[in-house]
Scaffold this motif. Structure first.
Motif, PDB file in Angstrom:
ATOM      1  N   ALA A  63       0.860  -1.189   0.000  1.00  0.00           N
ATOM      2  CA  ALA A  63       0.000   0.000   0.000  1.00  0.00           C
ATOM      3  C   ALA A  63       0.891   1.231   0.000  1.00  0.00           C
ATOM      4  CB  ALA A  63      -0.949  -0.002   1.182  1.00  0.00           C
ATOM      5  N   TYR A  64       0.357   2.314  -0.581  1.00  0.00           N
ATOM      6  CA  TYR A  64       1.071   3.590  -0.578  1.00  0.00           C
ATOM      7  C   TYR A  64       0.398   4.490   0.439  1.00  0.00           C
ATOM      8  CZ  TYR A  64       2.805   8.133  -2.100  1.00  0.00           C
ATOM      9  OH  TYR A  64       3.370   9.379  -2.135  1.00  0.00           O
ATOM     10  N   GLU A  65       1.218   5.067   1.329  1.00  0.00           N
ATOM     11  CA  GLU A  65       0.674   5.947   2.361  1.00  0.00           C
ATOM     12  C   GLU A  65       0.633   7.372   1.833  1.00  0.00           C
ATOM     13  OE1 GLU A  65       1.344   7.125   7.096  1.00  0.00           O
ATOM     14  OE2 GLU A  65       2.800   5.869   6.021  1.00  0.00           O
ATOM     15  N   ASP A  66      -0.563   7.931   1.800  1.00  0.00           N
ATOM     16  CA  ASP A  66      -0.742   9.294   1.322  1.00  0.00           C
ATOM     17  C   ASP A  66      -0.268  10.283   2.381  1.00  0.00           C
ATOM     18  OD1 ASP A  66      -1.363  11.271  -0.392  1.00  0.00           O
ATOM     19  OD2 ASP A  66      -3.537  10.901  -0.459  1.00  0.00           O
ATOM     20  N   ALA A  67      -0.212  11.551   1.996  1.00  0.00           N
ATOM     21  CA  ALA A  67       0.276  12.577   2.911  1.00  0.00           C
ATOM     22  C   ALA A  67      -0.578  12.677   4.163  1.00  0.00           C
ATOM     23  CB  ALA A  67       0.330  13.919   2.196  1.00  0.00           C
ATOM     24  N   ASP A  68      -1.871  12.390   4.053  1.00  0.00           N
ATOM     25  CA  ASP A  68      -2.755  12.480   5.224  1.00  0.00           C
ATOM     26  C   ASP A  68      -2.830  11.183   6.002  1.00  0.00           C
ATOM     27  OD1 ASP A  68      -4.080  11.006   3.361  1.00  0.00           O
ATOM     28  OD2 ASP A  68      -5.931  12.198   3.374  1.00  0.00           O
ATOM     29  N   GLY A  69      -2.013  10.191   5.623  1.00  0.00           N
ATOM     30  CA  GLY A  69      -1.989   8.925   6.331  1.00  0.00           C
ATOM     31  C   GLY A  69      -2.892   7.871   5.748  1.00  0.00           C
ATOM     32  N   THR A  70      -3.589   8.203   4.691  1.00  0.00           N
ATOM     33  CA  THR A  70      -4.479   7.226   4.059  1.00  0.00           C
ATOM     34  C   THR A  70      -3.671   6.164   3.331  1.00  0.00           C
ATOM     35  OG1 THR A  70      -6.143   8.952   3.748  1.00  0.00           O
ATOM     36  CG2 THR A  70      -6.379   6.950   2.432  1.00  0.00           C
ATOM     37  N   MET A  71      -4.037   4.898   3.474  1.00  0.00           N
ATOM     38  CA  MET A  71      -3.360   3.786   2.811  1.00  0.00           C
ATOM     39  C   MET A  71      -4.063   3.466   1.496  1.00  0.00           C
ATOM     40  SD  MET A  71      -0.762   2.941   4.588  1.00  0.00           S
ATOM     41  CE  MET A  71      -0.103   3.236   6.214  1.00  0.00           C
ATOM     42  N   ILE A  72      -3.302   3.472   0.404  1.00  0.00           N
ATOM     43  CA  ILE A  72      -3.835   3.166  -0.927  1.00  0.00           C
ATOM     44  C   ILE A  72      -3.278   1.818  -1.347  1.00  0.00           C
ATOM     45  CG2 ILE A  72      -3.999   3.920  -3.320  1.00  0.00           C
ATOM     46  CD1 ILE A  72      -3.440   6.769  -2.331  1.00  0.00           C
TER      47      ILE A  72
END
Length: 389
Positions: A63-72
């Motif tokens: 998963a890729y962690e977005d700047a706001d902490g969201t996991m993609i």
């Protein structure tokens, strides 16, 4: 050697099946974490932070962690669907001079092995072309989920590939160089050149990891219940450099001593001190008569030993020819001395005879004077007698 990747080299329309093999290996000693109180092994367990349960490797995804902490979440299918022509191919894009590659870009190194008998001919063709052109090949390849840049060159009879960092991965050296203006004198550069020449070259195969050997000895000693004493550390080094010239001179001197070179080239102060020591003068009153003895060696050389008051002994060896020359000189000196002595005696006789001749002349003149006086007195008496008659 076990291959870590199978693919092909794309050389124009030529495809060369190859295997990718690690060209380097790590010899560093790894340690495990333990509980200091009882020596129990410390292990890391992968636990889901939502339910607190331990998960296995098959249950773990990407998963890729977005700047706001969201996991993609990103799956392998998502990555496999991307247009990546270098997924299984090392694609050569250019041939450039080797010195055009910045060593800062160098990364991991691999050997490329021909995969199968049909790959031997095109593999050899590419190898010989790289040799004759004296160039390296720039290529793109994909490994461990990302596209990379590589450099192909020939090592012995094998094509090697160095992984390269992308140009935008090299940081600019801003704020690293000294901020103040520093001038270097020619004398300092000359000493630096002398130090470089003294250190010279080194055989790369002779270099080894001293620290790793010390760690291995420590582990072996503790395993056998022994205790290693810490080695003595030299007192030199680690201080503040006050005089750069003096530090360079000391470095050159130490490098020459380490290489076993003769210490003929000394500093001016040391030469002056040596000259003063050689030019020391002993007064005549402090000197004692030296005793000289001469011994003859079995080879016919005569050795003269002279003992001085300081207890030192000097040996003077002369060959039979030189001793014979001395003897002939001594023997030839004797007739000369006899001639000189006879000459002095004859000179003395001549002087004595001259003195005798002078005396006889003086006595003859005295006798003549007496005779003349007698004649004069006889004449006076005869004249007196005539007058009385």
């Amino acid at each position: 050697m076990r291959s870590i990747w199978n693919g092909a080299i794309s050389f124009g329309l030529v495809s060369i099946p190859i295997k990718l093999v690690n060209a380097t290996e790590n010899h560093s000693i790894s340690f495990r974490q333990i509980h200091a109180a009882d020596g129990g092994r410390i292990r890391y367990r992968k636990v889901c932070e939502l339910d607190g349960e331990e998960v296995t490797a098959s249950d773990i995804g990407k998963a890729y962690e977005d700047a706001d902490g969201t996991m993609i979440p990103i799956t392998d299918e998502d990555l496999g669907s991307l247009p990546l022509p270098t997924a299984k191919t090392i694609e050569i894009v250019a041939f450039v001079p080797a010195d055009s590659i910045d060593p800062l870009q160098m990364d991991a190194a691999y050997y490329l092995s021909a995969n199968g008998v049909p790959a031997a001919k095109p593999y050899t063709l590419l190898r010989e072309a790289l040799k004759r052109s004296q160039k390296v090949a720039l290529a793109k390849y994909a490994l461990r989920g990302r596209e990379r840049l590589g450099m192909l060159r020939v090592v012995d009879d094998v094509i090697a590939m160095h992984g390269l960092l992308w140009p935008d991965e090299i940081r600019a050296p801003e704020g690293v160089a000294p901020e103040s203006d520093v001038s270097v004198r020619d004398a300092e550069l000359d000493l630096a050149d002398a130090l470089m020449d003294t250190l010279g070259e080194v055989d790369m195969d002779s270099l080894h990891d001293d620290y790793r050997e010390a760690v291995e000895e420590l582990i072996a000693a503790k395993a056998s219940g022994e205790t290693l004493e810490p080695p003595e550390t030299g007192g030199a080094g680690g201080g503040k450099v006050i005089d750069l010239l003096a530090a360079l001179e000391s470095s050159v001197r130490a490098a020459k001593e380490a290489r076993g070179e003769d210490g003929d080239e000394k500093d001016g102060d040391e030469k002056d001190g040596a000259d003063e020591e050689k030019a020391s003068v002993t007064s005549l009153s402090d000197r004692k008569p030296s005793a000289s003895t001469t011994h003859r060696t079995p080879t016919g050389k005569s050795v003269s030993r002279t003992s001085s008051s300081g207890g030192g002994t000097r040996k003077t060896a002369s060959s039979p020819k030189s001793s014979g020359a001395k003897k002939s000189t001594a023997s030839s000196g004797k007739p000369a001395a006899k001639k000189a002595a006879s000459g002095s005696r004859s000179g003395a006789k001549k002087t004595a005879s001259k003195a005798g001749a002078t005396k006889s002349t003086t006595s003859k003149s005295t006798t003549t004077k007496k005779t003349a006086a007698k004649k004069q007195s006889g004449t006076k008496t005869a004249s007196r007698k005539r007058a009385s008659a």
